[in-house]
Design an enzyme around this catalytic site. Sequence first.
Site: not given
Lengths: 796, 158
Positions: A195, A475
Amino acid sequence: MPAQRPSKKRTKKRVTKRSRQKATWSWGGWLRRLALFGVLVAVAGVVWLDLTIRSKFEGRRWSIPAHVYSRPLELYSGLKLTLPQLTAELASRGYRASPAPQVAGSYSVGESAIGIATRDFVFWDGKQPARQVQVEFDTEQLRRITDATTQAAVPVLRLDPRLIGSVSPVHHEDRSLVRLEDVPEQLLTALLLIEDRNFTRHFGIDPRGLARAMWVNLRAGGVVQGGSTITQQLVKNFYLTADRTLRRKLIEMAMAILLEFHYEKHEILEAYVNEVFLGQAGRRAIHGFGLASQFHFGRPLRELTVPEIALLVGMVRAPSYYNPRRKPEQALARRNVVLDKLAENGHIDAAELAAAKRSSLGVTDVAPASTGDYPAFMDFVRRQLRRDYREDDLRSAGLSIITTIDPEIQGKAERALKKRLAGIESERAIVSGTLQGAIIVLRPDNGEVLAVVGDRAPTFAGFNRVLDARRPIGSLVKPAVYLAALNRSERYSLATMVDDAPVYLKQAGSAAWQPQNYDKQFHGPVPLISALSRSYNAATARLGLEIGVDVVADTMRALGIERDIQRFPSLLLGATNLTPVEVAQMYQTLANGGFRAPLRSILSVLSENQRPLARYPLDVQQVIDSEPAYLINFALQQVVLDGTARSLQSRFPATVQLAGKTGTTDEFRDSWFAGYSGNLLAVVWVGRDDNKPTGLSGASGAMRVWSDMMQQLSLEPLVLNMPQRIDMTMVDPVSGLRADASCAEAIELPLIEGSGPREYADCASSASGDEVGQRVRGWFGRLLDRIERRRHERAK
Amino acid sequence: MKCFYRYSSCHQRNQARMADFNRSHAICGVVALAVTACADPIVRDDAEFGAGDQAPVVVALVDSAQRDVDRGALEQASDSLERALRIAPGDATIWSRLAWLRLRQDAYQQAVQLALRSNSMTSDKALRRYNFRIIEQAYRGMGDTQRADGARGQARQE
């Protein structure tokens, strides 16, 4: 009246005359003024740019979202963990197999041992350094850990936790900061080579590089090389928009020079390494090499190999174009270009180049989902975090959050739900995809939540049924009813007879309440323990009405239900809407002997610089006395031994002594199961989002999911600690009176001192204890066997 | 060497010191006294509470907690003890240690609860007595004399 207009001719003449007179000095003056103005504007612009640069560079540069980790895995001698399981744990953390594991994050598997070079990690109590260890195994458990360097025994070793996600980042920008010293030298070398070759020499812009790029582009007839320095790229990403205008380019160059003027090269490079964009996952943008390494390779940056580094560096130019998962061929070609450059410049030799080029891209198969792999659990974490942290801090302050999730259990829970629901749909010809489900798994002793599955498609970050699906619990409420009774030991015991006979209750403004039993039959007087274990509705309704609906509701509150509960008689049979997490809290309190531990998903929080911020300590509160808590646990074990969950017996060894409760709601709309062993508690709900009937009872739906999952987990036996004030007493189940060895159907039940029947049943005589074993039969015979077994264990 | 310290209020110091003198350990005592001026150095002999069969991992974590206590890092000590509890949740002695630590941190409610939790899983009279004394002191810390006296009575009954 219009104003008199001056003569044009005369005016022009006058102006021309004046212009001629001043021309000699006014042009110069204007130029000078213009120049001065230009300079002033330029200076102001530069000052403004300078201020902009410094204020952002010196302040908080990025919003770092909170990163969320799994629970750390504790390794120690005696841990129930096999070698393949540990290998899987290591692989899931991105550890790599290596012949000689010396680099942190690697391991080498032998026949019955594994060598591991662990990673360092900062926990709440400080940094655990990386170390090399040898872990040996017996067939089913970890035998020993030794330090590979000193050969000393290592009593306990924490494996670094897994990163499981981030809290929604600001602007969807996600990153993990890395310091320059933690970035591999090879990465920096490759980065500068590709770069910005002159990075160490230029002053922000690189005229020679620019000229070279222009020449290359001219020859190629298009843009093939950029002339921007790393400093310019940083400026562009950090401060400017993506416009491609000359004005922006000039500002970029000015800012680059200013940045170089103010800051050292290494500061600029470090900022670049953390800023650079390296991928996209949905709306989440992956920034910085630190997160990119985790995102693409599942490992920390410092553990990357040369080809992996080359790939990341190569991607800087166009992360989408070189996306290694979507465009592997382009990514591979680009990686190889970078590798060639490294070789050309002498950073790797020919052999290394050849080996690197042969290697695969090395990216993980699946990118982590943008919402994380466990959205339902993350949702739970976020909601708990919001109590203590501002949303802004969660999204930007860079917190590290260590949670309680066990990815292993989470994965098994997800698979069990998915597979079983598909199986049920198939066997019952239910339209595929209509069933939904939810699972929560936790530790009953401390309330730590280990898994949350909020959808049969677990990575779908939609409706979280564990936290938000409020459904009738059926239940599952019954233990609260019976507990409310057993709390009054002067009146009720497990031996108390309750009448399972029709109940008819007139209610103002609504139809009379006439609860039915599941089997549409009434069973007459039965011991309280049987009424619970067999889930008799009529008996429960009678008992609940006798105690009072308010008392039952208060018991539920004590067990951890915080929301207001409608106090109607139908509550006694579960006509109250709760979420799975609320049910789990209720059962946690029961399973933990009456000690409520608020469910929690977070262990600790560290700041951005790894300093401890908060710890979420163990918190227990006794809300039920030990004696009734013992009795209800005993009864819930009976549910599995001889009640509605007895089919579990064929799938689990008797020694685990599971406890649990099934729940089914009207017309089979909801199927529930809550059950636990000594170390794990799980609640499962199965139903439909449109609330239509599924035809599934608690046992045929949720319980099957539950057992599929629990069968794969390492379960500890549920050994109940019998309180001092409890004695095992022989009871005649027909009359509910005391019995002795002479009674054929005698059962032995735990009774609180002073509670239970005082009179003896007719069958009682002075038969010797030795005869008991021969004479007891029927369904309670199995109970007796189990009690005998437990006695024997206690004696040992 | 493992030592564990318990606080008691100043007016109880002499009584407690006499009762626990035989179990005291000189070095532990010195460290404990260095930690606080109003503390009774009491050595908790693990064997006394039937903790002799603890796994090496639990011993290591409990020792680590002790070292943290010695340097005044009580939260770190809590963390180590909670880690130990994750491994051995049925070990009443660890719950008791954590209760003691909470007492030391003036987290009286939690001290009571953790001591109760410890008692709910042990029949070891010495440990139960010890836990009731933690409860007693926690209630005294809360200013609840009635409950403190109740816990003292329960300790005597053990």
